[in-house]
Design a protein around this motif. Structure first.
Motif, PDB file in Angstrom:
ATOM      1  N   VAL A  44      36.871  33.529  39.933  1.00  0.00           N
ATOM      2  CA  VAL A  44      36.810  34.339  41.146  1.00  0.00           C
ATOM      3  C   VAL A  44      37.215  35.765  40.798  1.00  0.00           C
ATOM      4  CG1 VAL A  44      37.770  34.681  43.453  1.00  0.00           C
ATOM      5  CG2 VAL A  44      37.412  32.387  42.595  1.00  0.00           C
ATOM      6  N   VAL A  45      36.437  36.729  41.288  1.00  0.00           N
ATOM      7  CA  VAL A  45      36.766  38.144  41.128  1.00  0.00           C
ATOM      8  C   VAL A  45      36.563  38.844  42.468  1.00  0.00           C
ATOM      9  CG1 VAL A  45      36.157  38.212  38.668  1.00  0.00           C
ATOM     10  CG2 VAL A  45      34.419  38.761  40.382  1.00  0.00           C
ATOM     11  N   ASP A  46      37.146  40.039  42.608  1.00  0.00           N
ATOM     12  CA  ASP A  46      36.852  40.824  43.800  1.00  0.00           C
ATOM     13  C   ASP A  46      35.533  41.559  43.579  1.00  0.00           C
ATOM     14  OD1 ASP A  46      37.430  43.049  42.190  1.00  0.00           O
ATOM     15  OD2 ASP A  46      39.353  43.457  43.146  1.00  0.00           O
ATOM     16  N   GLU A  47      35.129  42.374  44.530  1.00  0.00           N
ATOM     17  CA  GLU A  47      33.818  43.028  44.444  1.00  0.00           C
ATOM     18  C   GLU A  47      33.735  44.043  43.305  1.00  0.00           C
ATOM     19  OE1 GLU A  47      33.447  44.365  48.525  1.00  0.00           O
ATOM     20  OE2 GLU A  47      32.072  42.701  48.941  1.00  0.00           O
ATOM     21  N   GLN A  48      34.873  44.451  42.757  1.00  0.00           N
ATOM     22  CA  GLN A  48      34.876  45.365  41.623  1.00  0.00           C
ATOM     23  C   GLN A  48      34.985  44.632  40.286  1.00  0.00           C
ATOM     24  OE1 GLN A  48      36.897  46.054  44.475  1.00  0.00           O
ATOM     25  NE2 GLN A  48      35.147  47.269  45.132  1.00  0.00           N
ATOM     26  N   GLY A  49      35.051  43.313  40.334  1.00  0.00           N
ATOM     27  CA  GLY A  49      35.122  42.521  39.112  1.00  0.00           C
ATOM     28  C   GLY A  49      36.533  42.262  38.623  1.00  0.00           C
ATOM     29  N   ASN A  50      37.551  42.593  39.432  1.00  0.00           N
ATOM     30  CA  ASN A  50      38.945  42.395  39.061  1.00  0.00           C
ATOM     31  C   ASN A  50      39.498  41.117  39.673  1.00  0.00           C
ATOM     32  OD1 ASN A  50      38.966  45.004  37.810  1.00  0.00           O
ATOM     33  ND2 ASN A  50      39.182  45.885  39.846  1.00  0.00           N
ATOM     34  N   MET A  51      40.679  40.733  39.212  1.00  0.00           N
ATOM     35  CA  MET A  51      41.385  39.601  39.809  1.00  0.00           C
ATOM     36  C   MET A  51      41.689  39.951  41.262  1.00  0.00           C
ATOM     37  SD  MET A  51      42.801  36.658  39.073  1.00  0.00           S
ATOM     38  CE  MET A  51      44.178  35.600  39.425  1.00  0.00           C
ATOM     39  N   PRO A  52      41.302  39.100  42.220  1.00  0.00           N
ATOM     40  CA  PRO A  52      41.532  39.408  43.641  1.00  0.00           C
ATOM     41  C   PRO A  52      43.019  39.462  43.993  1.00  0.00           C
ATOM     42  CG  PRO A  52      39.960  37.617  43.401  1.00  0.00           C
ATOM     43  CD  PRO A  52      40.561  37.856  42.054  1.00  0.00           C
TER      44      PRO A  52
END
Length: 174
Positions: A125-133
């Motif tokens: 799972v990532v946020d919309e920027q590709g980072n850890m949410p």
């Protein structure tokens, strides 16, 4: 083609080779473009619907196991609590199941970005920027899984479910 390189600022023939001394970079615009580039990479790396379905099945099995283990612990520690769960009816059973699922999804995704199903299928799972949410996004994501028919929402065209859209997260190939 006949004039050569034209300056985008002055519309005149460029009088420089590699860099323009009068060019000033817009830092805000550059940051936005970099964020968009990361978002494009995250969106292009979205896990397939088959992997999402497999994640769901594997996670369901582990949630059932976790529920059984928690039930056994409750039976050993406090038999009255287990008896109360049995007497509470279907609503109590559903509430217990949702609680177990919330614990499972929230803890695993907050700590590792992956549930056991995602670990097995090589997704995360990532946020919309590709980072850890952020933890609040993971908590919202876990809660949204219990919206009726959410399990089928990822079967649409782009492969994102309601719990992805509402929490602004994605499941991507690790």
């Amino acid at each position: 083609m006949q004039q050569g390189v034209i300056c985008g600022l002055t519309n005149a023939i460029a009088d420089f080779q590699d860099t323009c001394a009068t060019f000033e970079e817009d830092v805000t615009l550059k940051e936005k473009e970099e964020a968009l580039a990361v978002t494009r990479v995250a969106n292009n790396n979205v896990a397939s619907q088959g992997k999402r379905f497999t994640n769901r099945l594997i996670d369901f099995i582990f949630i059932m196991i976790l529920g059984f283990v928690i039930g056994m612990i409750l039976a050993l520690v406090s038999p009255n609590t287990l008896h109360g769960l049995e007497q509470g009816g279907k609503l109590t059973e559903y509430a217990f199941g949702i609680l177990v699922g919330m614990i499972y999804y929230t803890l695993f995704e907050m700590i590792t970005g992956r549930t056991l199903g995602k670990l097995i299928t090589g997704t995360k799972v990532v946020d919309e920027q590709g980072n850890m949410p952020q933890p609040e996004r993971i908590l919202l994501r876990s809660l949204c899984r219990y919206i009726p028919f959410d399990a089928f929402s990822f079967l649409g065209g782009d492969g994102t479910g309601w719990h992805d859209t509402l929490s602004k997260t994605r499941v991507v190939e690790a």
